[in-house]
Design a protein around this motif. Structure first.
Motif, PDB file in Angstrom:
ATOM      1  N   ASP A  51       0.866  -1.184   0.000  1.00 36.37           N
ATOM      2  CA  ASP A  51       0.000   0.000   0.000  1.00 36.37           C
ATOM      3  C   ASP A  51       0.901   1.232   0.000  1.00 36.37           C
ATOM      4  O   ASP A  51       1.393   1.653   1.040  1.00 36.37           O
ATOM      5  CB  ASP A  51      -0.907  -0.018   1.228  1.00 36.37           C
ATOM      6  CG  ASP A  51      -1.816   1.207   1.308  1.00 36.37           C
ATOM      7  OD1 ASP A  51      -1.762   2.061   0.399  1.00 36.37           O
ATOM      8  OD2 ASP A  51      -2.580   1.284   2.287  1.00 36.37           O
ATOM      9  N   HIS A  52       1.119   1.800  -1.181  1.00 38.50           N
ATOM     10  CA  HIS A  52       2.040   2.931  -1.320  1.00 38.50           C
ATOM     11  C   HIS A  52       1.429   4.246  -0.841  1.00 38.50           C
ATOM     12  O   HIS A  52       2.111   5.265  -0.821  1.00 38.50           O
ATOM     13  CB  HIS A  52       2.520   3.039  -2.769  1.00 38.50           C
ATOM     14  CG  HIS A  52       3.367   1.875  -3.180  1.00 38.50           C
ATOM     15  ND1 HIS A  52       4.687   1.752  -2.843  1.00 38.50           N
ATOM     16  CD2 HIS A  52       3.051   0.749  -3.866  1.00 38.50           C
ATOM     17  CE1 HIS A  52       5.174   0.625  -3.317  1.00 38.50           C
ATOM     18  NE2 HIS A  52       4.204  -0.009  -3.944  1.00 38.50           N
ATOM     19  N   SER A  53       0.162   4.233  -0.453  1.00 39.35           N
ATOM     20  CA  SER A  53      -0.464   5.451   0.081  1.00 39.35           C
ATOM     21  C   SER A  53      -0.157   5.622   1.572  1.00 39.35           C
ATOM     22  O   SER A  53      -0.484   6.647   2.163  1.00 39.35           O
ATOM     23  CB  SER A  53      -1.983   5.416  -0.130  1.00 39.35           C
ATOM     24  OG  SER A  53      -2.593   4.480   0.735  1.00 39.35           O
ATOM     25  N   GLN A  54       0.475   4.614   2.197  1.00 39.62           N
ATOM     26  CA  GLN A  54       0.809   4.649   3.623  1.00 39.62           C
ATOM     27  C   GLN A  54       2.322   4.782   3.796  1.00 39.62           C
ATOM     28  O   GLN A  54       3.086   4.333   2.948  1.00 39.62           O
ATOM     29  CB  GLN A  54       0.349   3.351   4.307  1.00 39.62           C
ATOM     30  CG  GLN A  54      -1.135   3.108   4.251  1.00 39.62           C
ATOM     31  CD  GLN A  54      -1.893   4.134   5.074  1.00 39.62           C
ATOM     32  OE1 GLN A  54      -1.509   4.455   6.195  1.00 39.62           O
ATOM     33  NE2 GLN A  54      -2.975   4.655   4.511  1.00 39.62           N
ATOM     34  N   PRO A  55       2.754   5.386   4.896  1.00 40.17           N
ATOM     35  CA  PRO A  55       4.199   5.391   5.181  1.00 40.17           C
ATOM     36  C   PRO A  55       4.686   3.957   5.361  1.00 40.17           C
ATOM     37  O   PRO A  55       3.960   3.109   5.886  1.00 40.17           O
ATOM     38  CB  PRO A  55       4.312   6.162   6.501  1.00 40.17           C
ATOM     39  CG  PRO A  55       2.959   6.658   6.845  1.00 40.17           C
ATOM     40  CD  PRO A  55       1.969   6.042   5.917  1.00 40.17           C
ATOM     41  N   VAL A  56       5.899   3.686   4.932  1.00 39.53           N
ATOM     42  CA  VAL A  56       6.449   2.335   5.037  1.00 39.53           C
ATOM     43  C   VAL A  56       6.642   1.987   6.513  1.00 39.53           C
ATOM     44  O   VAL A  56       7.222   2.751   7.282  1.00 39.53           O
ATOM     45  CB  VAL A  56       7.793   2.215   4.281  1.00 39.53           C
ATOM     46  CG1 VAL A  56       8.428   0.856   4.523  1.00 39.53           C
ATOM     47  CG2 VAL A  56       7.578   2.447   2.803  1.00 39.53           C
TER      48      VAL A  56
END
Length: 161
Positions: free
Chosen positions: A111-116
């Motif tokens: 999920d690239h919309s969240q911080p890693v």
């Protein structure tokens, strides 16, 4: 009212049954197979399964492995295949090989919309179709889900359709 001769009425009746049989055979139905289904072969056999129910997983659970040798095989009969998965806030992915075709397809499940989140964590996006292949010849097929060496930390199987 005009009455058709008996041979013609029988021919019309026979054609009617033939058309109904063809229509019945061409009906396509999607069937969703959860990760817990015994039709899915996991190797090595020690894939982790989620212990706690999570509504973001199809059926509440998923299989996960961080082993580079991990793969799962799903054999099916049909004309299409879809891979369902939630998304995570870290590097999760899968290499998919349909009917032994090379090169495999990499499916990014991060999920690239969240911080890693470098320590892992739970899914952030509900399970949905993330990859699919249609217009297969009606028959037996195989989809292999593999660990994506160098592209992800984990491989996941949640469901197939």
């Amino acid at each position: 009212m005009t009455s058709f001769p008996l041979p013609l009425r029988l021919l019309i009746l026979a054609l009617s049954f033939e058309i109904q049989a063809v229509l019945a055979v061409t009906t396509i139905t999607n069937v969703t197979v959860d990760d817990q289904d015994p039709a899915i072969l996991y190797s090595p056999e020690d894939w982790n399964t989620t212990e706690a129910y999570n509504s973001l997983d199809y059926g509440g659970y998923h299989h996960l492995s961080g082993q580079s040798s991990a793969f799962a095989i799903f054999n099916f009969t049909g004309v299409a295949i879809y891979f369902l998965s939630p998304l995570w806030p870290y590097a999760v992915g899968a290499r998919l090989v349909l009917d032994g075709q090379i090169p495999p397809v990499f499916v990014d499940l991060q999920d690239h919309s969240q911080p890693v989140n470098s320590t892992g964590g739970a899914e952030t996006v509900s399970s949905a179709v993330v990859w699919g292949f249609e217009n297969l010849t009606l028959g037996n097929h195989s989809l292999q889900v593999e660990f994506a060496q160098g592209q992800s930390q984990y491989v996941v199987v949640d469901a197939f359709m």
